[in-house]
Design an enzyme around this catalytic site. Structure first.
Site, PDB file in Angstrom:
ATOM      1  CD  GLU A  70      -0.858   0.124   3.823  1.00  0.00           C
ATOM      2  OE1 GLU A  70      -1.959  -0.450   3.876  1.00  0.00           O
ATOM      3  OE2 GLU A  70      -0.367   0.745   4.792  1.00  0.00           O
ATOM      4  CG  HIS A  72      -0.540   5.333   3.664  1.00  0.00           C
ATOM      5  ND1 HIS A  72       0.575   5.782   4.314  1.00  0.00           N
ATOM      6  CD2 HIS A  72      -0.608   3.999   3.936  1.00  0.00           C
ATOM      7  CE1 HIS A  72       1.128   4.772   4.971  1.00  0.00           C
ATOM      8  NE2 HIS A  72       0.444   3.669   4.745  1.00  0.00           N
ATOM      9  CG  HIS A  76       3.892   3.525   8.367  1.00  0.00           C
ATOM     10  ND1 HIS A  76       2.731   3.789   9.042  1.00  0.00           N
ATOM     11  CD2 HIS A  76       3.516   2.866   7.249  1.00  0.00           C
ATOM     12  CE1 HIS A  76       1.699   3.303   8.355  1.00  0.00           C
ATOM     13  NE2 HIS A  76       2.153   2.747   7.260  1.00  0.00           N
ATOM     14  CG  HIS A 110       4.543   0.962   3.050  1.00  0.00           C
ATOM     15  ND1 HIS A 110       3.968   2.093   2.516  1.00  0.00           N
ATOM     16  CD2 HIS A 110       3.752   0.603   4.101  1.00  0.00           C
ATOM     17  CE1 HIS A 110       2.895   2.409   3.223  1.00  0.00           C
ATOM     18  NE2 HIS A 110       2.740   1.514   4.187  1.00  0.00           N
ATOM     19  CB  CYS A 124       3.915   0.907  13.265  1.00  0.00           C
ATOM     20  SG  CYS A 124       3.548   1.992  11.868  1.00  0.00           S
TER      21      CYS A 124
HETATM   22 MN    MN Z   1       1.038   1.696   5.620  1.00  0.00          MN
END
Ligand code: MN
Length: 156
Positions: A70, A72, A76, A110, A124
């Protein structure tokens, strides 16, 4: 919650933290290219009214499991705590182990894949208010699948 959450070494979990599924999944999720396997999420901080703009989560991926491939806008900040993983970041694959640190930049594809035979776990940190993950476009996916290293690691 205030103060300390005790870590239970036998369970490899923090006391009093509920275990949740990683993220919503149904038939359409996989069809849209956001499949994942054997991932659990424990939110340690940020979902309980704390006055903070971030959350701290512990994810654990069982052997054979993987997170969604994914991208976005939000980033992270990841610290590995357990096991061995392959982390895809754009067109690179990194073999990681405790206590490696991984930064996933904005809008970079990632994926976290368990590369061993024990649980692969990591902390995370993310924004509390964040955009929805998007799957790769068909072109992006084809390009990653052709990549000599990334193509060996990505799962769907
Ligand atoms: Mn992610």
């Amino acid at each position: 919650m205030s103060g300390v959450r005790r870590f239970d070494r036998d369970r490899f979990r923090w006391d009093g933290v509920p275990e949740r599924v990683y993220k919503f999944q149904d038939a359409a999720t996989s069809e849209r290219g956001l499949g994942w396997k054997d991932v659990v999420r424990n939110t340690l901080f940020g979902k309980d009214g704390e006055p903070a703009a971030f959350e701290v989560r512990y994810f654990e991926i069982a052997p054979g499991g993987y997170s969604t491939l994914e991208k976005h806008h939000h980033v992270h900040a990841v610290t590995v705590l357990r096991g061995t993983g392959d982390v895809v970041v754009g067109t690179q694959v990194h073999r990681v182990r405790p206590f490696d640190f991984v930064y996933i930049p904005s809008l970079v594809l990632h994926q976290f894949v368990n590369a061993g035979d024990e649980p692969f776990g990591f902390l995370c940190v993310v924004d509390g208010d964040r955009d929805r993950p998007q799957p790769p476009t068909d072109e992006e996916l084809a390009s990653l699948q052709r990549h000599p290293e990334v193509g060996q690691v990505i799962r769907r």
